[in-house]
Design an enzyme around this catalytic site. Sequence first.
Site, mmCIF file in Angstrom:
data_model
loop_
_atom_site.group_PDB
_atom_site.id
_atom_site.type_symbol
_atom_site.label_atom_id
_atom_site.label_comp_id
_atom_site.label_asym_id
_atom_site.label_seq_id
_atom_site.Cartn_x
_atom_site.Cartn_y
_atom_site.Cartn_z
ATOM 1 N N ARG A 151 0.869 -1.190 0.000
ATOM 2 C CA ARG A 151 0.000 0.000 0.000
ATOM 3 C C ARG A 151 0.896 1.226 0.000
ATOM 4 O O ARG A 151 1.091 1.887 1.029
ATOM 5 C CB ARG A 151 -0.904 -0.023 1.234
ATOM 6 N N ASP B 32 2.446 4.900 -0.376
ATOM 7 C CA ASP B 32 1.926 6.209 0.022
ATOM 8 C C ASP B 32 1.710 7.141 -1.165
ATOM 9 O O ASP B 32 2.253 6.914 -2.248
ATOM 10 C CB ASP B 32 2.963 6.898 0.939
ATOM 11 N N TYR C 100 13.076 -1.943 -2.795
ATOM 12 C CA TYR C 100 12.752 -0.526 -2.980
ATOM 13 C C TYR C 100 14.018 0.228 -3.385
ATOM 14 O O TYR C 100 15.133 -0.194 -3.041
ATOM 15 C CB TYR C 100 12.242 0.097 -1.668
ATOM 16 N N ARG D 184 11.757 5.256 3.762
ATOM 17 C CA ARG D 184 11.949 6.705 3.728
ATOM 18 C C ARG D 184 12.678 7.203 4.980
ATOM 19 O O ARG D 184 13.434 8.177 4.913
ATOM 20 C CB ARG D 184 10.610 7.415 3.549
#
Lengths: 245, 245
Positions: free
Chosen positions: B50, B52, B110, B197
Amino acid sequence: MKRVMLTVAYDGTNYHGWQLQPNAVTVEGVLNKALSALFGEEIKVIGASRTDTGVHALGNIAVFDTSAKMPAEKISYALNQRLPEDIRIQASKEVASDFHPRRQDSRKTYEYKILNTEFPIPTYRLYSHFTYVPLDVEKMNEAAQYFKGEHDFKSFCSADSAADTTVRTIYDISVKKSGDMIAVRVTGSGFLYNMVRIIAGTLIEVGRGNMQASQIPEIIEARERSKAGPTAPACGLTLVSYEYP
Amino acid sequence: MKRVMLTVAYDGTNYHGWQLQPNAVTVEGVLNKALSALFGEEIKVIGASRTDTGVHALGNIAVFDTSAKMPAEKISYALNQRLPEDIRIQASKEVASDFHPRRQDSRKTYEYKILNTEFPIPTYRLYSHFTYVPLDVEKMNEAAQYFKGEHDFKSFCSADSAADTTVRTIYDISVKKSGDMIAVRVTGSGFLYNMVRIIAGTLIEVGRGNMQASQIPEIIEARERSKAGPTAPACGLTLVSYEYP
């Protein structure tokens, strides 16, 4: 009075190209407006390359004259505060008062990017041309080498060009693949209207097998636009740099 | 009835993230709508990650069940015709009827991109985080190595996370520079809310010299969000891939 040279980067997606137009948003128009507001006097830049609608730049060049006292090196910082985020000055410096950005002895480098995957990749869509037909990069690079040197590039110039001569010199050209992205990089004395996009379109035809690398010399010799491949789309093209001796 | 797995790429710039929301445009919502229209039955996908608002993906995963006769491999082509150009299915295939995309044994990769130049470059602005402060990439990579292995990542998890456990395993992590672009690439068993992040934000602090690489183990041990660096902006983050054994 001093003459200032700006190195200008932009995302061409939302601009009707570089050149000032009365009823369209252009990079030159936005620059003139921001500079005039910054210095409180009417400023008109002279641009090096009049890039087309949708073409991007890492290093287009613009010069202007001003009586403002701000040191030339600081103008990049002040001007970036007034520009939209899709235009950013990369450098500003003082140049000779007779410096013209379209000097004949400059070297220009362009890059044309082609995404060669089965499906488009959204994060690359604005800055590359997509084709799912597998391209033979080695053959494209072999074909590209025929463009090197001084040639009459009339076959690689849009019919509506107003250029005095269609002779140009290409110093360097290469076609390389990195991951799924193919980059055609070309450095020359100057480029005719749509020349890099027609070269890219022709190399794509070679990569697809629709043309042979060995046909390039006869296409050049024909001096006829219809002999070359199609004009590749604008979004794949980026003006990388101008170099002045 | 069959279960179909989609590999989904998107430019997250214009979406309020992946997850379905009543009053915002999300990737999941757009997919559900396009699939329902394509098959003439109500379809609801189950997503793997999910992501952002503003986060991009090259390979997020979604599964759905359908009684449609269209071969699973053809669905990518048909669906792409109905999707906006900032979402593109990269592959579609049939999977076992009990296949769940958030399986514990998957490996997720990622990438966080940081443009490290004096001024922002417009054509990179949507897909990277910009900082003009020179970053020491070697120190960042040195710091990153402390994250490898199984750890309690509570210090690297946004306070509002609802995760049962904050223990995760990082299989691989590297910080590399190519031109002016720094890429933090991390592969793990799973990631907590904002974890990549916050890792990126912490590595940037190390790169600036505000933190030492050797501090990472104590930041991990503290199990306290305030000990880590800030959450780096969403636009720099891309979900690269999911791998299932």
